[in-house]
Structure formats: structure tokens, C-alpha cells
Design an enzyme around this catalytic site. Structure first.
Site, PDB file in Angstrom:
ATOM      1  N   ARG A 127       9.249  -1.270   4.448  1.00 38.80           N
ATOM      2  CA  ARG A 127       8.008  -0.181   4.758  1.00 38.80           C
ATOM      3  C   ARG A 127       8.376   0.035   6.126  1.00 38.80           C
ATOM      4  NH1 ARG A 127       1.650  -0.610   4.201  1.00 38.80           N
ATOM      5  NH2 ARG A 127       2.514   0.357   2.216  1.00 38.80           N
ATOM      6  N   ARG A 144      -1.688  -5.607   1.216  1.00 43.12           N
ATOM      7  CA  ARG A 144      -1.781  -5.738   0.061  1.00 43.12           C
ATOM      8  C   ARG A 144      -0.232  -5.459  -0.908  1.00 43.12           C
ATOM      9  NH1 ARG A 144      -6.438  -3.930  -1.357  1.00 43.12           N
ATOM     10  NH2 ARG A 144      -6.709  -3.625   0.866  1.00 43.12           N
ATOM     11  N   THR A 145       0.378  -4.611  -0.353  1.00 44.04           N
ATOM     12  CA  THR A 145       1.805  -4.413  -0.799  1.00 44.04           C
ATOM     13  C   THR A 145       2.670  -5.368  -0.641  1.00 44.04           C
ATOM     14  OG1 THR A 145       1.293  -1.769  -0.251  1.00 44.04           O
ATOM     15  CG2 THR A 145       3.773  -2.846  -0.537  1.00 44.04           C
ATOM     16  N   HIS A 185       5.819   6.181  -1.648  1.00 43.50           N
ATOM     17  CA  HIS A 185       5.462   4.887  -1.859  1.00 43.50           C
ATOM     18  C   HIS A 185       5.465   4.810  -3.386  1.00 43.50           C
ATOM     19  CE1 HIS A 185       3.757   1.028  -1.513  1.00 43.50           C
ATOM     20  NE2 HIS A 185       2.399   1.426  -1.138  1.00 43.50           N
ATOM     21  N   LYS A 230      14.771  -5.836  20.185  1.00 44.64           N
ATOM     22  CA  LYS A 230      16.144  -5.589  21.090  1.00 44.64           C
ATOM     23  C   LYS A 230      16.561  -4.193  20.958  1.00 44.64           C
ATOM     24  CE  LYS A 230      16.675 -10.553  20.536  1.00 44.64           C
ATOM     25  NZ  LYS A 230      17.485 -11.534  19.771  1.00 44.64           N
TER      26      LYS A 230
END
Lengths: 304, 153
Positions: A104, A54-55, A132, A83
Site C-alpha cells: 500500500r 482491516r486490509t 485496490h 533514509k
């Protein structure tokens, strides 16, 4: 107002929050399907080092509805992260491509560090168990639109120990001098360090273990999920989670203007029958993520 | 204390840090970056009887005048410490330590999942709150209120 980076609610004054919420009101018709070219020619990079639906989708939607473009690095397994590239380097590289970065990351403090290395605004979309802030802004916006931020009486229910959403929301609500009741089982109470912080801000905070005690005296009920993995004993989990379940029966005692919010996804903490009542506002809340993120993106990219 | 009773001789030039919380002298040296490879002549007295605190430690660093910002960092573990700058056997400056507002690269964040505890190019940084002493990590907001000595880098 131009936003530099959006890392934590602690960086915002109440006035700054109000400006963002007002901008979101202006953009809400666009979020509902209107057209805008506000961010046309701008590029947003979404860097999700942890899964999110959703975010990520609501940031994508917000950017596209405002006429901008979105880039990402696709599947994490196919990116330079595997890597062994540092986050600091990734940020410096992507900052050369995009006008803002939504991040995030599983580590707490990742967004704050990224901001130190970035020449474009960083918008924190969750750093581990940390912050958040756009979730909190959309929660405040929901309260403003569906209830009222002034003289608010709110109960925060569920896992108040680990839930980052409620910590951040409680902090922001303290700026609005909200009357807060914390409702949780004994083992999931809000940590003392956070409660002390709220009291320092002048918040009025009470605690109880029983939802029944407060349901008749509040304007907003903010429900969060109690996670099974917090309880070593499954029987204990069932007993505890059952006692915080929001049902039509419980709501018989509620104030008729009560609004119920939930950051979603829910499991069974709100009965589906409640969805059909006038109390339910969690799907509106989820939608409000779009206008709020539009406001944040426009302000971060310096577009009025 | 009279000269004949002194456990450590007077120094001609340098810095004397007195009234260090008993047992914290080695941590003080650590914070000041004084290790076995340092050239300076350093004397340490630990757990000396003191009227002010029950016991105290004393550190004398010869031929080096510590700057205020260097010594302020030791206030994290020795808030009562006093600093004496010595020239020609005389105390020419005497002051107490004061907590800095921000402390960088001295204490490790106690949150194992903090970005400052990874291989990323980042130096630990804390906002310092006084009364009671609390360190809040700039990155993850984790608060350290006790056991600071155990978190020294």
C-alpha cells in the site's frame, strides 16, 4: 491459473475473476477457522506506506490461516524509507526475502511501478486514489455469496467522484453486465471519463440524486461514505449526507431480498438499527476479505 | 508551391515534415529531440497559408532521415503531418504519421500524485487511444484528452 501481479481490476478478464472467486469458495472453510498448510514455508511481506488496519490484518490472517509467515518493516519511521530509499530499491530488496509482496502506497501507480522492479508477485493493497483490486474481488465475492452476480441490479451510493472502491467495482460489474444505478449528490457524481469507460464495456448505467427512486428496484445497495472534507460548507454537508442515510424507514420500500454492503469503516451513513435487519451484509463482506485474499495469495504463490 | 515562392530552400538530403498543425513546429522539434545543441541544419516555417489546414508549419531537417517510430510520436500534436524523405533533392519516400500504441518518455502525466512524477526511476508511459485521441497513463490510469502539447516533457 497462476497470477503474476495483482495491480488493477482492469488487468482481469471475467473468466479470471471467476477462477479467483471459485478458489475463494474452496478456501472459505479455512477462513472460518479450519486448518491448512497450503502456504506452509512461504513468506509474505506486507509493505504499508500508509496506515491500514482491516486490509493489513485480513492479509495477515489469510496468510497465517494457510500456514504461511508474514514479515513487515514495522513502523515506517524506523524503516529505511525515512533514509530516503526509493520504492524501486525497497521492492528489489524485499523481493529477495519474500515469496510475494502486498503493497500500500500513497502514490497512484506505485504498485504498477513496483511490479516492474519485482521478481516476486506484487499485490496492490491500495495506491493513493488509484486501485485496490482485492477490495473489488471481495465485493464481487460478497455479491456472489449473498445475492447473485448474474442479472444483478445494484445501486452504488455516496461519494462516486473520489471513491476508488466504487470506480473499481463499477468497472468489474460492467464485465458481468450488471444493471447499475449511480446515486450521489450533484457535486459527487461519477466522473464522465469513468462513465464513458463503463459504457464502452457495454454496462447499463443510470444516474439519480435520490435514493428513494431506486430502493424498491435493486438487489444490492452498495453504500460509501460521503466525506465531510468534500464540502466547504458544513451545513451543506449535513444536508447532503442526511439525505443518503440508510434507515429502517427507507428500507420499508426495499425489495425483501435486498442486501446492503459497505466497504467500512462507516460513520453514520447506515443507521445502527439496520445492522439487526436481514438486509445488512457489511460485516460478512468484511469477513469475505479473508477467503478472497487467501485465494489471491495461493494463486500468486503458484500453489493450487 | 513554385521554387521562387518558397520560404525555405529545397534540401539535398534529409527529412521534410509538412502539414504540421499551425504553431506546433517547435513542439515537433522538441519531440524529435532537436534542440539548440543539435548539429543538424534545421529550417522551420510557421503559420504558412495552406489549403488543407488554415495554417501549417513546416520543418526541414537536413542530412537526417527520421525513422517511422520517431515521427509517429509527433502525431500526438500534429495528426495531419506528412513526412518526406529526401535524397538528391528528390522525394524518395512520403508517408503520413500514425499514432503509436504506447508512448514512452514524451508526455508527462497530468496527475501530480502519479508515481511517474516522483524521483523514482520510472519513465512516463501511456497507452494511446484514437478517435478521440486519449492517453491513459500506464501507472495511474489518468487520462489526458486535451492539452497534450502542454504536457510534453
Amino acid at each position: 491459473m497462476m497470477l503474476e501481479h495483482i495491480i488493477s481490476m482492469r488487468d482481469f478478464s471475467r473468466d479470471e475473476i471467476d477462477i479467483i472467486l471459485e478458489k475463494a469458495i474452496v478456501l472459505e472453510p479455512v477462513a472460518r477457522g479450519g486448518k491448512s498448510t497450503l502456504l506452509s514455508g512461504k513468506i509474505l511481506a506486507t509493505l504499508f506506506f500508509e496506515p491500514s488496519t482491516r486490509t493489513r490484518l485480513s492479509f495477515d490472517t489469510a496468510m497465517k490461516r494457510l500456514g504461511g509467515e508474514v514479515i513487515d518493516f514495522g513502523a515506517l519511521e524506523a524503516s529505511s524509507v525515512v533514509k530516503g530509499e526509493s520504492l524501486a530499491d525497497t521492492i528489489r530488496v524485499i523481493g529477495g526475502y519474500a515469496d510475494a509482496i502486498v503493497l500500500r502506497h500513497p502514490r497512484e501507480g506505485a504498485a504498477r511501478m513496483a511490479a516492474e522492479y519485482s521478481n516476486v508477485p506484487i499485490i496492490n493493497a491500495g495506491d493513493g486514489a488509484g486501485h485496490h483490486p482485492t477490495q473489488t474481488l471481495l465485493d464481487l465475492y460478497t455479491i456472489m455469496r449473498e445475492s447473485s452476480l448474474s442479472g444483478l441490479r445494484i445501486a452504488l451510493v455516496g461519494d462516486l467522484k473520489y471513491g476508488r472502491t466504487v470506480h473499481s467495482l463499477a468497472y468489474a460489474l460492467s464485465l458481468y453486465h450488471a444493471d447499475m444505478t449511480l446515486v450521489s449528490p450533484q457535486q459527487l457524481k461519477m466522473p464522465d471519463v469513468i462513465k464513458k469507460d463503463l459504457e464502452k464495456q457495454g454496462a447499463n448505467v443510470r444516474e439519480t440524486t435520490r435514493l428513494d427512486d431506486v430502493i424498491g428496484d435493486i438487489d444490492v445497495l452498495y453504500v460509501t461514505r460521503i466525506q465531510r472534507e468534500r464540502f466547504p460548507d458544513p451545513a451543506e454537508y449535513l444536508k447532503v449526507s442526511g439525505s443518503y442515510r440508510v434507515t429502517e424507514e427507507l428500507l420499508k420500500k426495499a425489495n425483501e431480498n435486498l442486501k446492503i454492503m459497505h466497504p467500512l469503516p462507516r460513520v453514520d451513513e447506515i443507521d445502527h438499527a439496520v445492522d439487526r435487519t436481514g438486509f445488512a451484509r457489511y460485516f460478512e463482506q468484511s469477513f469475505y476479505g479473508v477467503p478472497v485474499r487467501m485465494a489471491v495469495l495461493a494463486m500468486a504463490m503458484g500453489v493450487e | 508551391m513554385r521554387e521562387k515562392e518558397m520560404r525555405i530552400r529545397r534540401i539535398e538530403h534529409g527529412t521534410v515534415i509538412d502539414h504540421i498543425t499551425g504553431g506546433q513546429a517547435l513542439n515537433v522539434l522538441h519531440i524529435l529531440g532537436i534542440s539548440g545543441s543539435t548539429k543538424a541544419v534545421v529550417s522551420v516555417a510557421m503559420n504558412v497559408q495552406s489549403g488543407v489546414l488554415k495554417t501549417k508549419d513546416i520543418v526541414k531537417v537536413e542530412d537526417r532521415e527520421l525513422k517511422q517510430e520517431e515521427v509517429d510520436r509527433i502525431s500526438l500534436i500534429a495528426p495531419e503531418a506528412t513526412i518526406n524523405i529526401i535524397r538528391d533533392f528528390k522525394v524518395i519516400e512520403k508517408h503520413t504519421v500514425d499514432l503509436p500504441e504506447i508512448i514512452e518518455g514524451v508526455v508527462k502525466c497530468a496527475n501530480p500524485n502519479c508515481i511517474s512524477n516522483t524521483d523514482e526511476p520510472v519513465i512516463s508511459k501511456f497507452t494511446v487511444y484514437k478517435n478521440p485521441l486519449e492517453l491513459r497513463c500506464i501507472y495511474c490510469d489518468h487520462v489526458i484528452s486535451e492539452g497534450i502539447a502542454g504536457q510534453l516533457i
